[in-house]
Design a protein around this motif. Structure first.
Motif, PDB file in Angstrom:
ATOM      1  N   ARG A 185       0.792  -1.100  -0.073  1.00 56.55           N
ATOM      2  CA  ARG A 185      -0.005   0.025   0.027  1.00 56.55           C
ATOM      3  C   ARG A 185       0.995   1.386  -0.054  1.00 56.55           C
ATOM      4  N   GLN A 186       1.984   1.318   0.789  1.00 58.47           N
ATOM      5  CA  GLN A 186       2.968   2.480   0.886  1.00 58.47           C
ATOM      6  C   GLN A 186       3.493   2.527  -0.653  1.00 58.47           C
ATOM      7  N   ARG A 187       4.078   1.509  -1.149  1.00 61.01           N
ATOM      8  CA  ARG A 187       4.604   1.633  -2.361  1.00 61.01           C
ATOM      9  C   ARG A 187       3.700   2.155  -3.487  1.00 61.01           C
ATOM     10  N   GLN A 188       2.614   1.970  -3.510  1.00 55.09           N
ATOM     11  CA  GLN A 188       1.319   2.394  -4.381  1.00 55.09           C
ATOM     12  C   GLN A 188       1.313   3.792  -4.304  1.00 55.09           C
ATOM     13  N   ARG A 189       1.252   4.435  -2.912  1.00 60.08           N
ATOM     14  CA  ARG A 189       1.138   5.742  -2.798  1.00 60.08           C
ATOM     15  C   ARG A 189       2.426   6.545  -3.017  1.00 60.08           C
ATOM     16  N   GLU A 190       3.853   5.808  -2.731  1.00 61.47           N
ATOM     17  CA  GLU A 190       4.860   6.439  -3.121  1.00 61.47           C
ATOM     18  C   GLU A 190       4.894   6.670  -4.943  1.00 61.47           C
ATOM     19  N   GLN A 191       4.554   5.700  -5.454  1.00 63.49           N
ATOM     20  CA  GLN A 191       4.625   5.571  -6.818  1.00 63.49           C
ATOM     21  C   GLN A 191       3.469   6.635  -7.400  1.00 63.49           C
ATOM     22  N   SER A 192       2.359   6.809  -6.900  1.00 61.35           N
ATOM     23  CA  SER A 192       1.499   7.948  -7.433  1.00 61.35           C
ATOM     24  C   SER A 192       2.208   9.600  -7.074  1.00 61.35           C
ATOM     25  N   GLU A 193       3.015   9.528  -5.977  1.00 65.08           N
ATOM     26  CA  GLU A 193       3.528  10.758  -5.818  1.00 65.08           C
ATOM     27  C   GLU A 193       4.648  10.814  -6.825  1.00 65.08           C
ATOM     28  N   LEU A 194       5.492   9.815  -6.936  1.00 64.75           N
ATOM     29  CA  LEU A 194       6.587   9.752  -7.994  1.00 64.75           C
ATOM     30  C   LEU A 194       6.067  10.081  -9.235  1.00 64.75           C
ATOM     31  N   GLN A 195       4.722   9.711  -9.770  1.00 61.69           N
ATOM     32  CA  GLN A 195       4.127  10.060 -11.116  1.00 61.69           C
ATOM     33  C   GLN A 195       3.927  11.507 -10.869  1.00 61.69           C
ATOM     34  N   LYS A 196       3.409  11.999 -10.084  1.00 62.09           N
ATOM     35  CA  LYS A 196       2.989  13.236  -9.616  1.00 62.09           C
ATOM     36  C   LYS A 196       4.117  14.368  -9.969  1.00 62.09           C
ATOM     37  N   VAL A 197       5.249  13.764  -9.368  1.00 65.12           N
ATOM     38  CA  VAL A 197       6.362  15.001  -9.255  1.00 65.12           C
ATOM     39  C   VAL A 197       7.175  14.800 -10.634  1.00 65.12           C
ATOM     40  N   ARG A 198       7.078  13.452 -11.292  1.00 64.47           N
ATOM     41  CA  ARG A 198       7.288  13.579 -12.837  1.00 64.47           C
ATOM     42  C   ARG A 198       6.706  14.218 -13.818  1.00 64.47           C
ATOM     43  N   SER A 199       5.395  14.295 -13.460  1.00 64.75           N
ATOM     44  CA  SER A 199       4.583  15.014 -14.453  1.00 64.75           C
ATOM     45  C   SER A 199       4.924  16.700 -14.116  1.00 64.75           C
ATOM     46  N   GLU A 200       5.252  17.043 -12.930  1.00 66.85           N
ATOM     47  CA  GLU A 200       5.421  18.546 -12.831  1.00 66.85           C
ATOM     48  C   GLU A 200       6.673  18.960 -13.351  1.00 66.85           C
ATOM     49  N   ARG A 201       7.807  17.772 -13.146  1.00 63.66           N
ATOM     50  CA  ARG A 201       8.979  18.195 -13.946  1.00 63.66           C
ATOM     51  C   ARG A 201       9.025  18.297 -15.330  1.00 63.66           C
ATOM     52  N   GLU A 202       8.067  17.515 -16.061  1.00 63.38           N
ATOM     53  CA  GLU A 202       8.093  17.535 -17.619  1.00 63.38           C
ATOM     54  C   GLU A 202       7.335  18.685 -17.935  1.00 63.38           C
ATOM     55  N   THR A 203       6.275  19.238 -17.290  1.00 69.76           N
ATOM     56  CA  THR A 203       5.723  20.652 -17.488  1.00 69.76           C
ATOM     57  C   THR A 203       6.577  21.900 -17.350  1.00 69.76           C
ATOM     58  N   LEU A 204       7.688  21.555 -16.210  1.00 67.48           N
ATOM     59  CA  LEU A 204       8.593  22.703 -16.077  1.00 67.48           C
ATOM     60  C   LEU A 204       9.610  22.590 -16.892  1.00 67.48           C
ATOM     61  N   LEU A 205      10.017  21.287 -17.523  1.00 68.79           N
ATOM     62  CA  LEU A 205      11.030  21.338 -18.557  1.00 68.79           C
ATOM     63  C   LEU A 205      10.522  21.933 -19.898  1.00 68.79           C
ATOM     64  N   VAL A 206       9.243  21.890 -20.378  1.00 68.12           N
ATOM     65  CA  VAL A 206       8.747  22.527 -21.256  1.00 68.12           C
ATOM     66  C   VAL A 206       8.812  23.955 -21.094  1.00 68.12           C
ATOM     67  N   GLN A 207       8.584  24.651 -20.221  1.00 67.99           N
ATOM     68  CA  GLN A 207       8.795  26.058 -19.768  1.00 67.99           C
ATOM     69  C   GLN A 207      10.196  26.558 -20.026  1.00 67.99           C
ATOM     70  N   MET A 208      11.030  25.795 -19.379  1.00 67.85           N
ATOM     71  CA  MET A 208      12.468  26.086 -19.504  1.00 67.85           C
ATOM     72  C   MET A 208      13.156  25.925 -21.014  1.00 67.85           C
ATOM     73  N   GLU A 209      12.350  25.080 -21.908  1.00 66.62           N
ATOM     74  CA  GLU A 209      12.871  24.694 -23.071  1.00 66.62           C
ATOM     75  C   GLU A 209      12.408  26.246 -23.894  1.00 66.62           C
ATOM     76  N   ARG A 210      11.491  26.582 -23.526  1.00 66.16           N
ATOM     77  CA  ARG A 210      11.180  28.069 -24.126  1.00 66.16           C
ATOM     78  C   ARG A 210      11.860  29.032 -23.835  1.00 66.16           C
ATOM     79  N   GLN A 211      12.331  29.201 -22.581  1.00 68.27           N
ATOM     80  CA  GLN A 211      13.263  30.080 -22.067  1.00 68.27           C
ATOM     81  C   GLN A 211      14.726  29.974 -22.758  1.00 68.27           C
TER      82      GLN A 211
END
Length: 387
Positions: A185-211
């Motif tokens: 159960r804890q792994r499932q929660r952590e993996q959800s958090e991992l996916q969330k952080v990964r998505s936030e990072r990908e969005t940020l990289l798109v912004q940085m690419e424009r910069q």
């Protein structure tokens, strides 16, 4: 009006108009100058705002990649724990099967003894006791009866002992199963958090690419990153002390030239000195699966384990006599500054930190602060495959 008076009037009028036109031209130029100055200020403000935005994005990237590394490390620890717990459950299952088999065997032997005793009957034993014709025979038979009774008691004790062991194993199995379910159960929660952080990072990289969309800005960023790394290496070099390496049984780093192992298995995609934008690679880039283990190439002490602009999560190991190895773009760091590591010990995992889009390991070697070619120091490679 006389002719001479008219000329004087006309000349005065011309002078007046000339002054007016001069004043108007001067006012126009002043307005243009003021407008240009305002534009310059606006451009300066825009550049300052752009720099601040880039700094803000880089700080955000650092926070996200550090968080991602910590969560990924937690997930890996959970995976290892889950693997151990599953193995423990398998071991318990095998022990339970063996214990049950022993109980079944002991029950069979006990039943056989009981049937034998029943077949002889209690009256047979009484006859023996009353038989006075052959006292020696009677004595031997009584001893045999006592032996059978003691054997049955031993079997009963063994069965009881194995039953207790089986109960204990069942309790242990329930505890391990509960711990496994909690870890899952804890792994499932952590993996959800991992996916969330990964998505936030990908969005940020798109912004940085424009910069950093232009080659010029990319080159400026690259040179700035390389300069920061050089300054860090120089500072670490000044702090390094060979005294801590004295008396170690390992061979000095310099004697391992051409025989060092690679830090992981993978495909080398960038060699030392190959083009990197308008610059050159001062190490090698090895493609590998995200999360793969990275190993120290030889014994040393960790002198840096943190996030660095352009290199992401970075580990630097000091090997004495001015030699250092660098491992960058990591997903997670498993060793902290000051830790001693042995040759082959896992120190980090492969990632894409530092703003990269694909997982890879940057591996570099420094001699007194200057980059040297890892291909000259590590074992030979075959068709760009290392490890």
């Amino acid at each position: 009006m006389t002719k001479s008076g008219g000329l004087i009037f006309f000349a005065g009028l011309l002078m007046t108009c000339s002054v007016c036109w001069g004043e108007q031209a001067s006012a126009s130029k002043e307005r243009q100058l003021n407008q240009l100055q305002r534009q310059i200020k606006q451009v300066d403000a825009d550049i300052g705002g752009l720099k601040r935005e880039k700094e803000r994005l880089l700080r955000q990237l650092q926070a996200l990649e550090v968080q991602y590394g910590e969560v990924a490390r937690t997930v890996k620890i959970l995976q290892d724990n889950i693997g151990r717990q599953r193995k423990a459950l398998q071991d318990i299952g095998r022990k339970m099967a063996l214990t049950q088999k022993a109980i079944d065997g002991q029950k069979g032997e006990l039943e056989s003894q009981i049937r034998s005793a029943h077949a002889m009957g209690g009256r047979e034993r009484l006859k023996v006791i009353l038989n006075q014709q052959d006292p020696a025979l009677s004595s031997r038979i009584m001893v045999y009866y006592d032996y059978l009774n003691k054997a049955r008691l031993r079997k009963l004790e063994a069965v009881e002992k194995n039953y207790r062991a089986l109960k204990q194993l069942e309790q242990q199995k329930r505890q391990e199963t509960e711990a496994l379910n909690t870890a899952l159960r804890q792994r499932q929660r952590e993996q959800s958090e991992l996916q969330k952080v990964r998505s936030e990072r990908e969005t940020l990289l798109v912004q940085m690419e424009r910069q950093y969309s232009t080659k010029k800005s990319q080159l400026e960023r690259l040179k700035s990153n390389e300069k920061e790394l050089q300054q860090l290496i120089a500072a670490l070099q000044r702090r390094s002390s060979d005294t801590i390496f004295q008396g170690t049984p390992d061979k000095p780093f310099a004697q391992l030239k051409g025989r060092l192992p690679w830090p992981l298995k993978g495909r080398m995609v960038k060699k030392f000195g190959s083009r990197r934008s308008e610059s050159r690679w001062d190490g090698v880039l090895i493609n590998a699966k995200e999360g793969a283990d990275i190993h120290a190439v030889t014994r040393g002490r960790v002198v840096y384990a943190d996030w660095l602009r352009g290199y992401g999560l970075l580990t630097i190991i000091d090997h004495g006599k001015g030699y250092m190895t660098l491992y960058a773009f990591n997903q997670s760091l498993y060793k902290a500054e000051g830790d001693w590591v042995e040759a082959g010990e896992v120190i980090a995992s492969v990632g894409s930190s530092g703003g990269r889009s694909h997982p890879a390991l940057y591996f570099g070697i420094r001699r007194k602060g200057k980059p040297v070619d890892p291909l000259r120091w590590c074992r030979k490679i075959h068709k760009d495959r290392v490890g």
